[in-house]
Motif scaffolding. Sequence first.
Motif, PDB file in Angstrom:
ATOM      1  N   GLU A   1     -20.818 -13.003  19.610  1.00 23.40           N
ATOM      2  CA  GLU A   1     -20.989 -14.083  20.599  1.00 23.40           C
ATOM      3  C   GLU A   1     -19.921 -15.156  20.474  1.00 23.40           C
ATOM      4  O   GLU A   1     -19.527 -15.784  21.462  1.00 23.40           O
ATOM      5  CB  GLU A   1     -22.376 -14.712  20.433  1.00 23.40           C
ATOM      6  CG  GLU A   1     -23.497 -13.751  20.811  1.00 23.40           C
ATOM      7  CD  GLU A   1     -24.800 -14.485  21.070  1.00 23.40           C
ATOM      8  OE1 GLU A   1     -24.866 -15.231  22.074  1.00 23.40           O
ATOM      9  OE2 GLU A   1     -25.738 -14.310  20.267  1.00 23.40           O
ATOM     10  N   ILE A   2     -19.462 -15.388  19.236  1.00 20.19           N
ATOM     11  CA  ILE A   2     -18.496 -16.473  19.021  1.00 20.19           C
ATOM     12  C   ILE A   2     -17.077 -16.065  19.445  1.00 20.19           C
ATOM     13  O   ILE A   2     -16.326 -16.883  19.990  1.00 20.19           O
ATOM     14  CB  ILE A   2     -18.525 -16.937  17.540  1.00 20.19           C
ATOM     15  CG1 ILE A   2     -19.861 -17.629  17.237  1.00 20.19           C
ATOM     16  CG2 ILE A   2     -17.363 -17.879  17.228  1.00 20.19           C
ATOM     17  CD1 ILE A   2     -20.091 -17.961  15.775  1.00 20.19           C
TER      18      ILE A   2
ATOM     19  N   LEU B   1     -14.591 -21.652  14.719  1.00 20.89           N
ATOM     20  CA  LEU B   1     -14.299 -21.647  16.153  1.00 20.89           C
ATOM     21  C   LEU B   1     -12.801 -21.749  16.432  1.00 20.89           C
ATOM     22  O   LEU B   1     -12.378 -21.876  17.582  1.00 20.89           O
ATOM     23  CB  LEU B   1     -15.011 -22.813  16.852  1.00 20.89           C
ATOM     24  CG  LEU B   1     -16.511 -22.975  16.604  1.00 20.89           C
ATOM     25  CD1 LEU B   1     -17.061 -24.144  17.402  1.00 20.89           C
ATOM     26  CD2 LEU B   1     -17.267 -21.696  16.964  1.00 20.89           C
TER      27      LEU B   1
ATOM     28  N   ASP C   1     -17.814 -25.581  23.334  1.00 21.00           N
ATOM     29  CA  ASP C   1     -17.051 -25.021  24.454  1.00 21.00           C
ATOM     30  C   ASP C   1     -17.329 -25.817  25.741  1.00 21.00           C
ATOM     31  O   ASP C   1     -16.417 -26.203  26.461  1.00 21.00           O
ATOM     32  CB  ASP C   1     -17.470 -23.548  24.623  1.00 21.00           C
ATOM     33  CG  ASP C   1     -16.649 -22.826  25.677  1.00 21.00           C
ATOM     34  OD1 ASP C   1     -15.479 -23.222  25.896  1.00 21.00           O
ATOM     35  OD2 ASP C   1     -17.171 -21.859  26.265  1.00 21.00           O
TER      36      ASP C   1
ATOM     37  N   ILE D   1     -15.720 -17.061  22.804  1.00 18.43           N
ATOM     38  CA  ILE D   1     -15.657 -18.527  22.909  1.00 18.43           C
ATOM     39  C   ILE D   1     -14.458 -19.051  22.125  1.00 18.43           C
ATOM     40  O   ILE D   1     -13.757 -19.965  22.565  1.00 18.43           O
ATOM     41  CB  ILE D   1     -16.978 -19.167  22.396  1.00 18.43           C
ATOM     42  CG1 ILE D   1     -18.163 -18.669  23.237  1.00 18.43           C
ATOM     43  CG2 ILE D   1     -16.893 -20.686  22.414  1.00 18.43           C
ATOM     44  CD1 ILE D   1     -19.528 -19.101  22.735  1.00 18.43           C
ATOM     45  N   ARG D   2     -14.216 -18.427  20.955  1.00 15.81           N
ATOM     46  CA  ARG D   2     -13.090 -18.868  20.115  1.00 15.81           C
ATOM     47  C   ARG D   2     -11.773 -18.801  20.878  1.00 15.81           C
ATOM     48  O   ARG D   2     -10.893 -19.644  20.696  1.00 15.81           O
ATOM     49  CB  ARG D   2     -13.025 -18.014  18.846  1.00 15.81           C
ATOM     50  CG  ARG D   2     -11.998 -18.551  17.836  1.00 15.81           C
ATOM     51  CD  ARG D   2     -11.817 -17.654  16.624  1.00 15.81           C
ATOM     52  NE  ARG D   2     -13.041 -17.441  15.892  1.00 15.81           N
ATOM     53  CZ  ARG D   2     -13.649 -16.259  15.757  1.00 15.81           C
ATOM     54  NH1 ARG D   2     -13.111 -15.173  16.315  1.00 15.81           N
ATOM     55  NH2 ARG D   2     -14.756 -16.139  15.075  1.00 15.81           N
ATOM     56  N   GLU D   3     -11.636 -17.814  21.754  1.00 16.73           N
ATOM     57  CA  GLU D   3     -10.394 -17.703  22.519  1.00 16.73           C
ATOM     58  C   GLU D   3     -10.103 -18.955  23.335  1.00 16.73           C
ATOM     59  O   GLU D   3      -8.964 -19.315  23.560  1.00 16.73           O
ATOM     60  CB  GLU D   3     -10.479 -16.492  23.455  1.00 16.73           C
ATOM     61  CG  GLU D   3     -10.157 -15.210  22.724  1.00 16.73           C
ATOM     62  CD  GLU D   3     -10.384 -13.990  23.578  1.00 16.73           C
ATOM     63  OE1 GLU D   3     -10.210 -14.068  24.812  1.00 16.73           O
ATOM     64  OE2 GLU D   3     -10.757 -12.946  22.998  1.00 16.73           O
ATOM     65  N   ARG D   4     -11.176 -19.612  23.772  1.00 17.46           N
ATOM     66  CA  ARG D   4     -10.989 -20.826  24.579  1.00 17.46           C
ATOM     67  C   ARG D   4     -10.832 -22.082  23.716  1.00 17.46           C
ATOM     68  O   ARG D   4     -10.522 -23.146  24.235  1.00 17.46           O
ATOM     69  CB  ARG D   4     -12.195 -21.015  25.513  1.00 17.46           C
ATOM     70  CG  ARG D   4     -12.333 -19.957  26.585  1.00 17.46           C
ATOM     71  CD  ARG D   4     -13.337 -20.387  27.636  1.00 17.46           C
ATOM     72  NE  ARG D   4     -14.707 -20.361  27.144  1.00 17.46           N
ATOM     73  CZ  ARG D   4     -15.495 -19.279  27.159  1.00 17.46           C
ATOM     74  NH1 ARG D   4     -15.032 -18.141  27.643  1.00 17.46           N
ATOM     75  NH2 ARG D   4     -16.731 -19.339  26.708  1.00 17.46           N
ATOM     76  N   LEU D   5     -11.102 -21.979  22.412  1.00 24.15           N
ATOM     77  CA  LEU D   5     -11.080 -23.162  21.545  1.00 24.15           C
ATOM     78  C   LEU D   5      -9.970 -23.133  20.495  1.00 24.15           C
ATOM     79  O   LEU D   5      -9.640 -24.161  19.892  1.00 24.15           O
ATOM     80  CB  LEU D   5     -12.433 -23.302  20.831  1.00 24.15           C
ATOM     81  CG  LEU D   5     -13.636 -23.596  21.726  1.00 24.15           C
ATOM     82  CD1 LEU D   5     -14.926 -23.529  20.918  1.00 24.15           C
ATOM     83  CD2 LEU D   5     -13.511 -24.956  22.402  1.00 24.15           C
TER      84      LEU D   5
ATOM     85  N   ALA E   1     -21.105 -23.129  18.975  1.00 26.83           N
ATOM     86  CA  ALA E   1     -19.925 -22.655  19.703  1.00 26.83           C
ATOM     87  C   ALA E   1     -20.080 -22.898  21.206  1.00 26.83           C
ATOM     88  O   ALA E   1     -19.181 -23.410  21.873  1.00 26.83           O
ATOM     89  CB  ALA E   1     -19.700 -21.169  19.413  1.00 26.83           C
ATOM     90  N   LYS E   2     -21.256 -22.559  21.736  1.00 25.56           N
ATOM     91  CA  LYS E   2     -21.507 -22.750  23.174  1.00 25.56           C
ATOM     92  C   LYS E   2     -21.443 -24.238  23.537  1.00 25.56           C
ATOM     93  O   LYS E   2     -20.882 -24.618  24.563  1.00 25.56           O
ATOM     94  CB  LYS E   2     -22.898 -22.200  23.537  1.00 25.56           C
ATOM     95  CG  LYS E   2     -22.973 -20.680  23.482  1.00 25.56           C
ATOM     96  CD  LYS E   2     -24.387 -20.204  23.773  1.00 25.56           C
ATOM     97  CE  LYS E   2     -24.494 -18.683  23.612  1.00 25.56           C
ATOM     98  NZ  LYS E   2     -25.881 -18.222  23.524  1.00 25.56           N
TER      99      LYS E   2
ATOM    100  N   ASN F   1     -14.092 -27.888  27.031  1.00 27.62           N
ATOM    101  CA  ASN F   1     -13.509 -27.276  28.226  1.00 27.62           C
ATOM    102  C   ASN F   1     -14.148 -27.746  29.532  1.00 27.62           C
ATOM    103  O   ASN F   1     -14.009 -27.109  30.570  1.00 27.62           O
ATOM    104  CB  ASN F   1     -13.568 -25.751  28.103  1.00 27.62           C
ATOM    105  CG  ASN F   1     -12.643 -25.271  26.995  1.00 27.62           C
ATOM    106  OD1 ASN F   1     -11.507 -25.721  26.886  1.00 27.62           O
ATOM    107  ND2 ASN F   1     -13.141 -24.394  26.135  1.00 27.62           N
TER     108      ASN F   1
END
Length: 527
Positions: free
Chosen positions: A334-335, A366, A510, A338-342, A506-507, A514
């Motif tokens: 799941e993370i 993250l 994000d 999300i990590r790609e965006r952070l 993470a959610k 973002n």
Amino acid sequence: KATYEVDPKDVTKEMVSPYPAKVARKRAKHIVMRDPSIEGQEIQANVRTVPGILNTRHCAFAGCKGVVVGPFGDVLHIVHGPVGCSYYTWMTRRNQYRSREDGKNYMSYCVTTDMQDSDIVFGGVKKLRQAVQEGYDIFKPNAITITATCPVGLIGDDIQTVAKEMTEELGISVVAFNCEGYKGVSQSAGHHIANNGFFKNWVGEGEATDEEIEGFTVNLLGEYNIGGDSYEIERVLEKCGINVIATFSGDGTYDAATKAHLAKLNLVMCHRSINYMAEMMETKFGVPWTKVSFIGVQAFAKSLRKVARFFNDEALTQRIEEVIAEEVAAAEAEIAPIRERLQGKSAILFVGGSRAHHYQDLFADLGIKTIAAGYEFAHRDDYEGRQVLPLKVDADSRNVEELRVEKDPERYKLTADPAWVEQLKEEGFLNRYEGMISEMGEDTLMIDDISHHELETLIKRLKPDIVGSGIKDKYVIEKFGVPCKQLHNYDYGGPFAGFQGAVNFAKDIDMRINNPTWKLVKAPWQN
Ligand code: CFN
Ligand code: HCA
């Protein structure tokens, strides 16, 4: 290594530049840039704040009643004082409690003697005794605490005698804490007072026996179940086959606290608020402690492996490894997106006495690096590690009874294999905490007891993508167009501890970083 658009040394100078020369010199000692080539870097901490500086500390009453005492849920907590102090520690910390079989749960109540002018003039003891009696008659709690606010100490109400007499009269434990707000330099003094009161009155007392409890038994020390953190931690510990006897004090009960001395190992989560309890339990009952952190996927896995090492049992170790493999994979699935965006974002963290350190691991999971961090009220050992400091009585111990007790060999045999425990101690695996400094990246900044002016300078110059802090600066930060995540009460979220907690976090982060709204924010002073 932290990289900035500006030289962090200039930022440091700018932070103290508006102060009078003497104050600037004082504050500069609280600001340190991480240099791994320096052995044993030092920082000034746990000293009185210069009057006039706006910071985010609280008082001894907040540290005692609000932090350590309050989370025990089947216990009725009576605040002796005017109504305000009670009201301002009422639920704001979001520590949760779930009722046990007896259904006793006073978490949502705010109980106070509501002192008036006449009580200040003629004394409040009579009213307090009446409040304890009424509280008992109405609720029949498993225990009662009395916590003192400033006027109680100023007029000299003898709350200890009330507690003693009411314990005898009611047949339940009534414990009084002289945690008047003015004691010490911050809430830290209140933690110490709370630890002493519970250790003296509860641990190994009451109905507790000394009969060994079979299995891999631990206590959770310094975990307060903010936003339900303990539920996620205990879910995983149970899955591993680790049995939690008592928690100080998130989701804690009176009965469990009296049995805490029967655990074989103390897991110290927040060193700052509960190290006194850990050391006293070691001294009196021979229960060793190890520093853990359940914040962050990797940190939690590492802490579970520490427990495995301590118990040194093949089946348990295997089970723990299976649980880690399963849980890490589920969280990582799941993370990862999300990590790609952070990835590559930066954070600065200023929180109480341990989270500014613990949350760095979760941000790292993250892909976010922490470029500046500091505690509000921690001591030098929380930064520098205990091993570099001689053990001495600190300023917060004033007015606090010395409770160190000699080891009782009869009880010592209840703990894990003594020879193995000794070996682990010699290795520095047990009873030791390294602190924040050694884990910070090169050129990152550490600022103790940060002021609002200093924080604003950091935001302007370092331009972090997110700030982790609390309610007193949250909205100032957001007016700068920078999202703030409250790491005290988690805003409205949580749990953030453990594996599933990391996914929740993470959610949440994000959504904050973002969120396109930030680009539209213009601070009033930019016009
Ligand atoms: S839950 Fe703890 S983790 S107990 Fe302490 S030092 Fe406070 S109440 Mo606020 S969030 Fe904070 Fe720590 Fe330990 Fe909490 S970082 S300031 S006194 N704290
Ligand atoms: C306290 C409690 C507090 C305050 C949080 C904040 C908490 O210090 O008395 O300043 O946002 O966690 O509730 O630390």
